[in-house]
Design an enzyme around this catalytic site. Structure first.
Site, PDB file in Angstrom:
ATOM      1  N   MET A  30       0.840  -1.207   0.000  1.00 50.64           N
ATOM      2  CA  MET A  30       0.000   0.000   0.000  1.00 50.64           C
ATOM      3  C   MET A  30       0.874   1.255   0.000  1.00 50.64           C
ATOM      4  O   MET A  30       0.395   2.350   0.307  1.00 50.64           O
ATOM      5  CB  MET A  30      -0.940  -0.017   1.199  1.00 50.64           C
ATOM      6  CG  MET A  30      -1.916  -1.194   1.127  1.00 50.64           C
ATOM      7  SD  MET A  30      -3.407  -0.968   2.051  1.00 50.64           S
ATOM      8  CE  MET A  30      -2.762  -0.822   3.708  1.00 50.64           C
ATOM      9  N   GLY A  31       2.162   1.090  -0.321  1.00 52.73           N
ATOM     10  CA  GLY A  31       3.041   2.250  -0.419  1.00 52.73           C
ATOM     11  C   GLY A  31       3.531   2.742   0.931  1.00 52.73           C
ATOM     12  O   GLY A  31       3.424   2.032   1.930  1.00 52.73           O
ATOM     13  N   LEU A  33       6.613   3.156   1.577  1.00 50.23           N
ATOM     14  CA  LEU A  33       7.499   2.001   1.723  1.00 50.23           C
ATOM     15  C   LEU A  33       8.654   2.257   2.693  1.00 50.23           C
ATOM     16  O   LEU A  33       9.144   3.366   2.819  1.00 50.23           O
ATOM     17  CB  LEU A  33       8.038   1.602   0.345  1.00 50.23           C
ATOM     18  CG  LEU A  33       6.973   1.282  -0.712  1.00 50.23           C
ATOM     19  CD1 LEU A  33       7.618   0.915  -2.043  1.00 50.23           C
ATOM     20  CD2 LEU A  33       6.031   0.173  -0.245  1.00 50.23           C
ATOM     21  N   HIS A  37       9.358  -3.425   3.489  1.00 52.34           N
ATOM     22  CA  HIS A  37       8.945  -3.660   2.104  1.00 52.34           C
ATOM     23  C   HIS A  37      10.169  -3.959   1.230  1.00 52.34           C
ATOM     24  O   HIS A  37      10.131  -4.850   0.384  1.00 52.34           O
ATOM     25  CB  HIS A  37       8.232  -2.431   1.529  1.00 52.34           C
ATOM     26  CG  HIS A  37       6.968  -2.050   2.232  1.00 52.34           C
ATOM     27  ND1 HIS A  37       6.866  -0.917   3.014  1.00 52.34           N
ATOM     28  CD2 HIS A  37       5.752  -2.646   2.279  1.00 52.34           C
ATOM     29  CE1 HIS A  37       5.636  -0.819   3.487  1.00 52.34           C
ATOM     30  NE2 HIS A  37       4.937  -1.864   3.067  1.00 52.34           N
ATOM     31  N   ASP A 155       2.031  -9.274   9.084  1.00 53.30           N
ATOM     32  CA  ASP A 155       0.583  -9.441   8.937  1.00 53.30           C
ATOM     33  C   ASP A 155       0.302 -10.937   8.854  1.00 53.30           C
ATOM     34  O   ASP A 155      -0.095 -11.463   7.814  1.00 53.30           O
ATOM     35  CB  ASP A 155       0.115  -8.706   7.684  1.00 53.30           C
ATOM     36  CG  ASP A 155       0.416  -7.224   7.763  1.00 53.30           C
ATOM     37  OD1 ASP A 155      -0.343  -6.509   8.409  1.00 53.30           O
ATOM     38  OD2 ASP A 155       1.458  -6.795   7.221  1.00 53.30           O
TER      39      ASP A 155
HETATM   40  P1  AMP Z   1       1.466  -2.940   3.458  1.00 51.42           P
HETATM   41  O1  AMP Z   1       2.044  -1.914   2.543  1.00 51.42           O
HETATM   42  O2  AMP Z   1       1.407  -2.548   4.875  1.00 51.42           O
HETATM   43  O3  AMP Z   1       0.171  -3.508   2.935  1.00 51.42           O
HETATM   44  O4  AMP Z   1       2.488  -4.148   3.426  1.00 51.42           O
HETATM   45  C1  AMP Z   1       2.870  -4.760   2.230  1.00 51.42           C
HETATM   46  C2  AMP Z   1       3.616  -6.029   2.560  1.00 51.42           C
HETATM   47  O5  AMP Z   1       4.776  -5.705   3.303  1.00 51.42           O
HETATM   48  C3  AMP Z   1       2.783  -6.996   3.419  1.00 51.42           C
HETATM   49  O6  AMP Z   1       3.004  -8.312   2.977  1.00 51.42           O
HETATM   50  C4  AMP Z   1       3.344  -6.754   4.793  1.00 51.42           C
HETATM   51  O7  AMP Z   1       3.206  -7.874   5.651  1.00 51.42           O
HETATM   52  C5  AMP Z   1       4.803  -6.492   4.481  1.00 51.42           C
HETATM   53  N1  AMP Z   1       5.442  -5.755   5.587  1.00 51.42           N
HETATM   54  C6  AMP Z   1       5.001  -4.618   6.178  1.00 51.42           C
HETATM   55  N2  AMP Z   1       5.818  -4.282   7.200  1.00 51.42           N
HETATM   56  C7  AMP Z   1       6.786  -5.229   7.251  1.00 51.42           C
HETATM   57  C8  AMP Z   1       7.903  -5.451   8.094  1.00 51.42           C
HETATM   58  N3  AMP Z   1       8.208  -4.640   9.103  1.00 51.42           N
HETATM   59  N4  AMP Z   1       8.689  -6.536   7.855  1.00 51.42           N
HETATM   60  C9  AMP Z   1       8.386  -7.382   6.846  1.00 51.42           C
HETATM   61  N5  AMP Z   1       7.342  -7.238   6.017  1.00 51.42           N
HETATM   62  C10 AMP Z   1       6.545  -6.170   6.213  1.00 51.42           C
END
Ligand code: AMP
Length: 283
Positions: A30-31, A33, A37, A155
């Site tokens: 969802m950006g 980043l 990410h 998540d």
């Molecule tokens: P989001 O942008 O929050 O939807 O996350 C996109 C992807 O990045 C999802 O698969 C999240 O689980 C992963 N993600 C977010 N934060 C972390 C983190 N701290 N460590 C590893 N993966 C992450």
């Protein structure tokens, strides 16, 4: 890296870049980043011929309107991070592109029985959230058609839902779980962390500290006792609005009291206006 905004452009771009029919790896985001990410993109780039990232703040998975409005958006910074991490294609669609108004959507995920996976923890506290997640991930999978898709263990429940959906629909996509990336003080990286005030940011590492304490206590105490102690600890920190602290089976996500090899301690809480989640494996 090339950036596409429409499905047509994207699919044409993939065909052109992937003339040799190599493996396509996909990282939906969802950006806003951060290094969490970046770690997914870097791993994806290592393991696939082509790496595609999507940035789409999916309105259907936000049960809280303010959370959606306040969700950080940093497109220029994101592009620079993705380029450095080895991403080949960035897909940044509009909501109308993902959910066209005049088309009947193909939504086979609606018939899936998720059992309790989408009802406990996040499912209970964010009504409708996982319906939105299944909807957008299925749609993105259908558009990108990756061989592998990378998701963070941060998540954990989302990962379980996506694995279940992929199996149930027999999608030819390998779901790749990735480790949680943390700040030096232990706070799990999250796009929402930038919304914490300086004061809240100082308190936030307590989340991981208490999860580690739960893991430690589990060596000597029963899960019931650990849950009681750690819930008390979370509630003793005035800045935290605890939603849940749970020790659950990693497969069923149901609360467990018996010691097994596959337990996860998960927490969700509000710190000021920001909702944070984190987890650690307890083995
Ligand atoms: P989001 O942008 O929050 O939807 O996350 C996109 C992807 O990045 C999802 O698969 C999240 O689980 C992963 N993600 C977010 N934060 C972390 C983190 N701290 N460590 C590893 N993966 C992450």
């Amino acid at each position: 890296m090339v950036v596409f905004h429409t499905i047509n452009e994207l699919q044409k771009g993939i065909r052109e870049l992937n003339k040799l029919n190599g493996s396509v790896g996909f990282v939906p985001t969802m950006g806003a980043l951060h290094k969490g990410h970046a770690s997914l993109i870097e791993r994806c780039a290592k393991e696939n011929d082509i790496t595609i990232c999507s940035i789409f703040v999916n309105p259907t998975q936000f049960n809280d309107k303010t959370d959606l409005e306040k969700y950080p958006r940093t497109p220029e910074k994101d592009i620079a991070l993705l380029q450095n991490a080895g991403c080949d294609i960035l897909f940044m669609p509009s909501a109308d592109e993902i959910y066209p108004k005049n088309e009947t959507a193909n939504e086979p995920w609606k018939a899936i029985d998720f059992g309790m996976l989408d009802k406990v923890m996040e499912g209970e506290h964010r009504p409708g959230h996982f319906t939105g997640v299944a909807q957008v991930v299925y749609r993105l999978f259908d558009i990108v058609k990756p061989h592998r898709a990378y998701f963070g263990q941060k998540d954990f429940q989302q990962l379980a839902i996506i694995k279940h959906m992929t199996n149930a629909l027999q999608l030819p996509i390998e779901i790749m779980p990735c480790d949680i990336i943390r700040e030096q003080d232990g706070l799990a990286m999250s796009s929402r962390n930038v919304r914490l005030t300086a004061e809240e940011r100082k308190i936030a590492p307590k989340i991981y500290e208490l999860l580690c304490k739960a893991k430690d206590l589990s060596k000597t105490y029963s899960y019931t006792e650990v849950k009681e102690i750690i819930t008390k600890d979370f509630n003793a920190i005035a800045a935290f609005g605890l939603e849940y602290f749970e020790i659950a089976d990693t497969k069923t996500l149901l609360p467990i009291t018996e010691k097994t090899n596959t337990a996860i301690a998960s927490v969700a809480l509000k710190l000021g206006n920001v909702r944070l989640i984190d987890n650690v494996m307890i083995i």
